[in-house]
Design a protein around this motif. Structure first.
Motif, PDB file in Angstrom:
ATOM      1  N   ASP A  78      11.973  17.506 -12.435  1.00 10.00           N
ATOM      2  CA  ASP A  78      12.062  16.963 -11.084  1.00 10.00           C
ATOM      3  C   ASP A  78      11.235  15.680 -11.014  1.00 10.00           C
ATOM      4  O   ASP A  78      10.006  15.716 -10.951  1.00 10.00           O
ATOM      5  CB  ASP A  78      11.556  17.989 -10.066  1.00 10.00           C
ATOM      6  N   ALA A  79      11.921  14.543 -11.033  1.00  6.71           N
ATOM      7  CA  ALA A  79      11.248  13.250 -11.155  1.00  6.71           C
ATOM      8  C   ALA A  79      10.351  12.931  -9.968  1.00  6.71           C
ATOM      9  O   ALA A  79       9.474  12.075 -10.071  1.00  6.71           O
ATOM     10  CB  ALA A  79      12.276  12.141 -11.342  1.00  6.71           C
ATOM     11  N   ARG A  80      10.563  13.599  -8.826  1.00  6.74           N
ATOM     12  CA  ARG A  80       9.672  13.353  -7.693  1.00  6.74           C
ATOM     13  C   ARG A  80       8.218  13.681  -8.037  1.00  6.74           C
ATOM     14  O   ARG A  80       7.290  13.032  -7.545  1.00  6.74           O
ATOM     15  CB  ARG A  80      10.095  14.222  -6.497  1.00  6.74           C
ATOM     16  N   TYR A  81       8.027  14.668  -8.890  1.00  9.85           N
ATOM     17  CA  TYR A  81       6.668  15.081  -9.229  1.00  9.85           C
ATOM     18  C   TYR A  81       5.938  14.000 -10.014  1.00  9.85           C
ATOM     19  O   TYR A  81       4.750  13.744  -9.790  1.00  9.85           O
ATOM     20  CB  TYR A  81       6.690  16.380 -10.029  1.00  9.85           C
ATOM     21  N   LEU A  82       6.639  13.350 -10.929  1.00  9.17           N
ATOM     22  CA  LEU A  82       6.022  12.269 -11.699  1.00  9.17           C
ATOM     23  C   LEU A  82       5.859  11.017 -10.851  1.00  9.17           C
ATOM     24  O   LEU A  82       4.857  10.298 -10.961  1.00  9.17           O
ATOM     25  CB  LEU A  82       6.849  11.969 -12.939  1.00  9.17           C
ATOM     26  N   THR A  83       6.821  10.733 -10.004  1.00  8.89           N
ATOM     27  CA  THR A  83       6.718   9.583  -9.119  1.00  8.89           C
ATOM     28  C   THR A  83       5.485   9.690  -8.233  1.00  8.89           C
ATOM     29  O   THR A  83       4.791   8.698  -7.972  1.00  8.89           O
ATOM     30  CB  THR A  83       7.978   9.471  -8.245  1.00  8.89           C
ATOM     31  N   TYR A  84       5.195  10.887  -7.787  1.00  6.95           N
ATOM     32  CA  TYR A  84       4.010  11.136  -6.955  1.00  6.95           C
ATOM     33  C   TYR A  84       2.736  10.828  -7.751  1.00  6.95           C
ATOM     34  O   TYR A  84       1.812  10.167  -7.242  1.00  6.95           O
ATOM     35  CB  TYR A  84       4.042  12.588  -6.507  1.00  6.95           C
ATOM     36  N   VAL A  85       2.670  11.306  -8.994  1.00  4.71           N
ATOM     37  CA  VAL A  85       1.504  11.021  -9.835  1.00  4.71           C
ATOM     38  C   VAL A  85       1.326   9.517 -10.006  1.00  4.71           C
ATOM     39  O   VAL A  85       0.211   8.976  -9.895  1.00  4.71           O
ATOM     40  CB  VAL A  85       1.652  11.713 -11.205  1.00  4.71           C
ATOM     41  N   LYS A  86       2.414   8.824 -10.259  1.00  4.12           N
ATOM     42  CA  LYS A  86       2.351   7.371 -10.448  1.00  4.12           C
ATOM     43  C   LYS A  86       1.849   6.671  -9.187  1.00  4.12           C
ATOM     44  O   LYS A  86       1.019   5.751  -9.261  1.00  4.12           O
ATOM     45  CB  LYS A  86       3.728   6.836 -10.837  1.00  4.12           C
ATOM     46  N   ALA A  87       2.327   7.104  -8.028  1.00  3.60           N
ATOM     47  CA  ALA A  87       1.891   6.482  -6.779  1.00  3.60           C
ATOM     48  C   ALA A  87       0.403   6.690  -6.544  1.00  3.60           C
ATOM     49  O   ALA A  87      -0.295   5.802  -6.035  1.00  3.60           O
ATOM     50  CB  ALA A  87       2.701   7.047  -5.615  1.00  3.60           C
ATOM     51  N   TYR A  88      -0.097   7.862  -6.913  1.00  7.46           N
ATOM     52  CA  TYR A  88      -1.541   8.119  -6.799  1.00  7.46           C
ATOM     53  C   TYR A  88      -2.324   7.178  -7.707  1.00  7.46           C
ATOM     54  O   TYR A  88      -3.255   6.488  -7.267  1.00  7.46           O
ATOM     55  CB  TYR A  88      -1.837   9.575  -7.156  1.00  7.46           C
ATOM     56  N   VAL A  89      -1.979   7.113  -8.976  1.00  2.00           N
ATOM     57  CA  VAL A  89      -2.728   6.302  -9.932  1.00  2.00           C
ATOM     58  C   VAL A  89      -2.659   4.822  -9.571  1.00  2.00           C
ATOM     59  O   VAL A  89      -3.654   4.089  -9.720  1.00  2.00           O
ATOM     60  CB  VAL A  89      -2.205   6.551 -11.358  1.00  2.00           C
ATOM     61  N   ASP A  90      -1.524   4.380  -9.066  1.00  2.00           N
ATOM     62  CA  ASP A  90      -1.365   2.961  -8.743  1.00  2.00           C
ATOM     63  C   ASP A  90      -2.252   2.511  -7.594  1.00  2.00           C
ATOM     64  O   ASP A  90      -2.402   1.298  -7.374  1.00  2.00           O
ATOM     65  CB  ASP A  90       0.099   2.648  -8.445  1.00  2.00           C
ATOM     66  N   ARG A  91      -2.845   3.434  -6.874  1.00  2.00           N
ATOM     67  CA  ARG A  91      -3.854   3.059  -5.882  1.00  2.00           C
ATOM     68  C   ARG A  91      -5.106   2.506  -6.551  1.00  2.00           C
ATOM     69  O   ARG A  91      -5.862   1.749  -5.928  1.00  2.00           O
ATOM     70  CB  ARG A  91      -4.252   4.275  -5.041  1.00  2.00           C
ATOM     71  N   PHE A  92      -5.341   2.869  -7.809  1.00  2.00           N
ATOM     72  CA  PHE A  92      -6.612   2.572  -8.470  1.00  2.00           C
ATOM     73  C   PHE A  92      -6.476   1.608  -9.645  1.00  2.00           C
ATOM     74  O   PHE A  92      -7.487   1.148 -10.171  1.00  2.00           O
ATOM     75  CB  PHE A  92      -7.244   3.878  -8.975  1.00  2.00           C
ATOM     76  N   VAL A  93      -5.263   1.305 -10.062  1.00  5.72           N
ATOM     77  CA  VAL A  93      -5.037   0.429 -11.216  1.00  5.72           C
ATOM     78  C   VAL A  93      -4.083  -0.677 -10.797  1.00  5.72           C
ATOM     79  O   VAL A  93      -2.965  -0.401 -10.353  1.00  5.72           O
ATOM     80  CB  VAL A  93      -4.436   1.224 -12.393  1.00  5.72           C
ATOM     81  N   ASP A  94      -4.517  -1.940 -10.945  1.00  6.36           N
ATOM     82  CA  ASP A  94      -3.639  -3.027 -10.528  1.00  6.36           C
ATOM     83  C   ASP A  94      -2.683  -3.408 -11.657  1.00  6.36           C
ATOM     84  O   ASP A  94      -2.677  -2.800 -12.734  1.00  6.36           O
ATOM     85  CB  ASP A  94      -4.446  -4.226 -10.014  1.00  6.36           C
ATOM     86  N   GLN A  95      -1.875  -4.427 -11.425  1.00  9.55           N
ATOM     87  CA  GLN A  95      -0.837  -4.796 -12.379  1.00  9.55           C
ATOM     88  C   GLN A  95      -1.393  -5.281 -13.716  1.00  9.55           C
ATOM     89  O   GLN A  95      -0.696  -5.266 -14.732  1.00  9.55           O
ATOM     90  CB  GLN A  95       0.070  -5.874 -11.768  1.00  9.55           C
ATOM     91  N   ASP A  96      -2.658  -5.687 -13.713  1.00  8.64           N
ATOM     92  CA  ASP A  96      -3.283  -6.167 -14.944  1.00  8.64           C
ATOM     93  C   ASP A  96      -4.138  -5.104 -15.622  1.00  8.64           C
ATOM     94  O   ASP A  96      -4.827  -5.397 -16.613  1.00  8.64           O
ATOM     95  CB  ASP A  96      -4.154  -7.395 -14.650  1.00  8.64           C
ATOM     96  N   GLY A  97      -4.123  -3.893 -15.092  1.00  6.74           N
ATOM     97  CA  GLY A  97      -4.902  -2.815 -15.684  1.00  6.74           C
ATOM     98  C   GLY A  97      -6.340  -2.757 -15.210  1.00  6.74           C
ATOM     99  O   GLY A  97      -7.149  -1.998 -15.753  1.00  6.74           O
TER     100      GLY A  97
END
Length: 388
Positions: A78-97
């Protein structure tokens, strides 16, 4: 992170076309009433209660839960579960890492497992860059005289090893090494950290004291041994899970592995002896189940169940421990239910805990749906449901 285990998940995400897209809004209520699949029910309930923004900051309890959600994703696709994880992490990591995290404690490193996962799933280099910051931080991170990572780089935690700490860093290490071809360092370091901690913290009964202070200056430290006075169940559970995860990820002929296997076998025996025969669960102060005020705690019971089952499956310990794991599983399942709103409720989870004495531990508040318990439950359930 074993690439073969993740390839199916990567394909599922690619087919769903969700990499790099905005996360879907959380459901108002679970989309399934799969009472026989408590992992799905718990993830659906938790993502209904919390958005990737409201779930909390960068922390090890949220990191543990989201790692459990990821394990559920690997099975269900269920890809929604991974998408959720990604959205959480992207709060803390910008496009340059870049990330604002200083990684001044082992606790702050646990959610780094999500960085490795997301690099594997998406191929985005920013997750490698962010994960590398943890790897580089360890080169200057303070250690005891025999090489154990301090629990935190602060005066109040100086010279201290906490049994909790190995889970915060060693699974990340072996997964980082596998993803980024750094096993020569990461595998050796992870095994040696577990062995160093065990030398200081494992008691004659096989279980672990909560903490050790090399300086013997902490108020809780025994002046002769440096050890804390009690065997707090979740601290022991953290170590047990870390040891099994590291054994899974490192070579059978690797340095220090035989010592770690001896530690795990002694620990498994201690865990089995301490199991409550009435409930199948384990007590907050794990070796003192008969004392007044003690109570069976859900997160550590999930951790012990996971560790015994996995260790028996992989042959690290005798297959006879599967029965203790099955009893533990039944005991933990007795603590999960659905409320009137249809959402899951997982009860009797100790809040985060400092080092203390018996009275301190048994007086810790018990919460429902605390992330320590939710994450441990998912790891246990994903392991035990396949055992039948």
């Amino acid at each position: 992170m074993k690439r073969s285990a993740l390839s199916v998940a990567a394909c599922a995400l690619a087919l769903a076309g969700l990499v790099g897209t905005a996360p879907a809004a959380p459901a108002a209520a679970p989309r399934t009433r799969a009472a026989d699949d408590w992992s799905v029910a718990l993830v659906e309930s938790t993502t209904a209660r919390h958005t990737p923004t409201s779930i909390g900051g960068w922390s090890y309890p949220v990191g543990l839960y989201l790692y459990g959600q990821y394990r559920t994703y690997l099975r269900t696709g269920d890809a929604r579960y991974l998408t959720y994880v990604k959205a959480y992490v992207d709060r803390f990591v910008d496009q340059d890492g870049n990330t604002a995290q200083k990684f001044s404690s082992l606790d702050s490193m646990q959610a780094g497992r999500l960085l490795v996962i997301l690099h594997h799933e998406t191929g985005e280099d920013r997750y490698r860059i962010a994960a590398r910051r943890i790897r580089e931080r360890l080169t200057s991170y303070p250690r005891t005289s025999d090489g154990g990572f301090w629990h935190a780089d602060t005066a109040s935690r100086a010279h201290q090893l906490w049994s909790d700490g190995v889970y915060m860093v060693t699974p990340f290490l072996v997964e980082y090494g596998a993803e980024f071809d750094d096993e020569a360092y990461t595998d050796r370091e992870a095994v040696e950290q577990l062995n160093t901690y065990a030398r200081h913290l494992q008691a004659d009964n096989g279980l672990f004291q909560h903490a050790f202070d090399e300086s013997r200056t902490a108020a809780w430290a025994d002046k002769e041994t440096g050890r804390a006075p009690e065997q707090w169940c979740r601290a022991v559970g953290w170590y047990a899970m870390a040891a099994v995860d590291v054994l899974d990820a490192t070579p059978e002929d690797g340095p220090g592995r035989e010592e770690l296997l001896r530690t795990v076998r002694k620990l498994a025996a201690g865990i089995a002896r301490a199991q409550d025969p009435a409930t199948g669960r384990w007590f907050q102060v794990v070796d003192k189940g008969g004392r007044e005020g003690n109570w069976t705690e859900t997160s550590c019971s999930s951790m012990f169940t996971y560790a015994l089952s996995r260790a028996a499956e992989k042959g690290y310990v005798s297959a006879s421990y599967r029965e203790a794991a099955r009893r533990g599983y039944r005991g933990v399942l007795a603590k999960i239910s659905r409320g009137a709103d249809g959402l899951t409720r997982l009860t009797d989870i100790s809040i985060g805990t400092n080092v203390g004495d018996y009275a301190f531990y048994v007086a810790r508040p018990r919460q429902t749906n605390d992330f320590h318990g939710l994450g441990a439950f998912l790891l246990m359930n994903e392991q035990l449901r396949k055992q039948g």
